[in-house]
Design a protein around this motif. Structure first.
Motif, short mmCIF file in Angstrom:
data_model
loop_
_atom_site.label_atom_id
_atom_site.label_comp_id
_atom_site.label_asym_id
_atom_site.label_seq_id
_atom_site.Cartn_x
_atom_site.Cartn_y
_atom_site.Cartn_z
N UNK A 191 0.83 -1.20 0.00
CA UNK A 191 0.00 0.00 0.00
C UNK A 191 0.86 1.26 0.00
N UNK A 192 0.25 2.39 -0.38
CA UNK A 192 0.97 3.66 -0.47
C UNK A 192 1.60 4.07 0.85
N UNK A 193 0.80 4.04 1.91
CA UNK A 193 1.29 4.51 3.21
C UNK A 193 2.47 3.67 3.68
N UNK A 194 2.37 2.36 3.51
CA UNK A 194 3.46 1.50 3.92
C UNK A 194 4.72 1.73 3.11
N UNK A 195 4.54 1.97 1.80
CA UNK A 195 5.70 2.17 0.92
C UNK A 195 6.45 3.44 1.28
N UNK A 196 5.73 4.54 1.49
CA UNK A 196 6.42 5.79 1.81
C UNK A 196 7.04 5.72 3.21
N UNK A 197 6.36 5.03 4.13
CA UNK A 197 6.93 4.86 5.48
C UNK A 197 8.25 4.10 5.40
N UNK A 198 8.27 3.02 4.61
CA UNK A 198 9.49 2.22 4.50
C UNK A 198 10.60 2.99 3.82
N UNK B 274 1.09 9.03 -4.89
CA UNK B 274 0.84 10.47 -5.00
C UNK B 274 1.95 11.29 -4.34
N UNK B 275 2.32 12.39 -4.99
CA UNK B 275 3.37 13.24 -4.44
C UNK B 275 3.02 13.71 -3.02
N UNK B 276 1.76 14.09 -2.82
CA UNK B 276 1.35 14.60 -1.50
C UNK B 276 1.54 13.55 -0.42
N UNK B 277 1.28 12.29 -0.75
CA UNK B 277 1.44 11.20 0.23
C UNK B 277 2.90 11.05 0.63
N UNK B 278 3.78 11.11 -0.36
CA UNK B 278 5.20 10.97 -0.08
C UNK B 278 5.72 12.14 0.74
N UNK B 279 5.37 13.36 0.35
CA UNK B 279 5.90 14.53 1.04
C UNK B 279 5.33 14.64 2.46
N UNK C 143 9.07 27.87 -7.93
CA UNK C 143 8.75 26.52 -7.53
C UNK C 143 7.67 26.02 -8.49
N UNK C 144 8.01 25.10 -9.39
CA UNK C 144 7.03 24.62 -10.37
C UNK C 144 6.19 23.43 -9.92
N UNK C 145 6.37 22.95 -8.66
CA UNK C 145 5.71 21.70 -8.35
C UNK C 145 5.16 21.47 -6.96
N UNK C 146 5.39 22.36 -5.99
CA UNK C 146 4.94 22.07 -4.63
C UNK C 146 4.04 23.17 -4.08
N UNK D 171 12.81 17.92 -4.78
CA UNK D 171 12.15 18.66 -3.71
C UNK D 171 13.15 18.77 -2.56
N UNK D 172 13.39 20.00 -2.11
CA UNK D 172 14.36 20.25 -1.05
C UNK D 172 13.66 20.88 0.15
N UNK D 173 14.38 20.96 1.25
CA UNK D 173 13.83 21.56 2.47
C UNK D 173 13.71 20.57 3.61
N UNK D 174 13.83 19.27 3.30
CA UNK D 174 13.88 18.25 4.36
C UNK D 174 15.32 17.80 4.51
N UNK D 175 15.56 16.77 5.31
CA UNK D 175 16.92 16.29 5.50
C UNK D 175 17.40 15.41 4.36
N UNK D 176 16.52 15.12 3.40
CA UNK D 176 16.88 14.28 2.27
C UNK D 176 16.33 14.90 0.99
#
Length: 314
Positions: free
Chosen positions: A84-91, A110-115, A151-154, A279-284
């Motif tokens: 599932x999406x949530x599990x994938x981004x968590x991992x 979805x981009x929003x789910x990952x970010x 910023x063209x995407x966030x 996408x920048x602004x986090x630690x990765x």
């Protein structure tokens, strides 16, 4: 002033990523969810060219099916089965937090789910006090210089304060690429203040005054500025517009996501530019490719993320 060797082209960007990846030190990029053909191809190309090694996170049955359909060999790569999406981004985020991955890339999620997962205060990797923003690096079709677009995407309709943060993120990327005293153009439809009809013109003027007060460090900021004045020395000379930024901008900050996205896709589709974007602004650094991006853009985006991650290490 930046202490990094200056990168002046996309070829030099790739070479820097290759230099960092030599000797078995390739960074690993966690792809969440990996069952997407275009992203799989980009990850494999990055691995074959020595830029990054993918870790596949997602439904492995579906991932293998898609890889087989496209003749892609994913057997060399670590595979994490999550359906599932949530599990994938968590991992994917967990892999970074635990040091198993150095980069994160969006797959079929979805981009929003990952970010959202990246920004989670308890399980994510936020960078205290900073926002996320999208930064694209490309070679100018006017004179071949390496430039940044944000910023063209966030951020959809950024306020003045949000533009301050977006600009700071872009300046950080420019300095990490070795740009000395980066020059940023705050774009609008005109270089004249026209408020309230055009709020972006007032934002540009305020950001310029903030820069003069030293709030952006060693950088030159000018706005409001029309696109032609920002990128063309000939136009700047014709209009007798005397400024170090005019015709020489390193960074283009757009008024909103609509203007940024139209400019991004005009450069990539009409001008054929390769757009290396993260996408920048986090630690990765997070690679968030669009399906419409070319294979070259996806590959160079991974290279950009690799260089930013390596150069940002303490």
């Amino acid at each position: 002033m930046s202490d990094f060797p200056t990168i002046t082209s996309l070829n030099e960007l790739v070479q820097a990523a290759l230099d960092y990846g030599r000797g078995g030190r390739m960074p690993r990029v966690a792809i969440a969810r990996s069952a997407e053909g275009f992203v799989l191809r980009a990850g494999i190309e990055a691995y074959e060219r020595g830029v990054a090694e993918p870790i596949l996170v997602g439904d492995m049955d579906e991932t293998r099916r898609i890889a087989d359909e496209r003749g892609l060999d994913i057997s060399p790569f670590r595979q994490v089965h999550v359906t599932d999406d949530a599990g994938a981004v968590f991992e994917a985020v967990r892999l970074f937090r635990e040091g198993d991955a150095q980069l994160i890339m969006k797959g079929l999620v979805p981009t929003a789910t990952l970010l959202k997962a990246v920004l989670n205060k308890e399980t994510g990797v936020p960078h205290g006090g900073r926002i996320l923003s999208h930064v694209a690096v490309f070679e100018s079709p006017v004179d071949g210089r390496l430039m940044l677009l944000t910023d063209p995407g966030v951020n959809i309709a950024p306020s003045l304060q949000r533009k301050v943060d977006i600009l700071k993120n872009a300046l950080d990327v420019a300095r990490t690429l070795g740009m000395k005293e980066p020059k940023a153009a705050i774009l609008a439809a005109t270089e004249k203040i026209n408020y309230p009809a055009m709020p972006a013109t007032l934002d540009g003027d305020i950001l310029t005054k903030m820069a003069r007060q030293g709030q952006f460090g060693d950088a030159q900021i000018l706005g409001p500025l029309s696109l032609d004045l920002a990128v063309s020395r000939k136009v700047a000379a014709t209009k007798r517009f005397d400024s170090p930024v005019a015709g020489n901008a390193d960074i283009l900050l757009t008024p909103n996501i609509e203007a940024g996205n139209v400019l991004y896709k005009s450069l990539s589709t009409l001008c054929g530019c390769i757009m290396a974007a993260v996408v920048v602004g986090s630690r990765v650094p997070v690679v968030v490719p669009s399906r419409g991006d070319s294979d070259g853009s996806k590959f160079h985006s991974i290279a950009l993320a690799s260089v930013l991650a390596r150069r940002s290490r303490p």
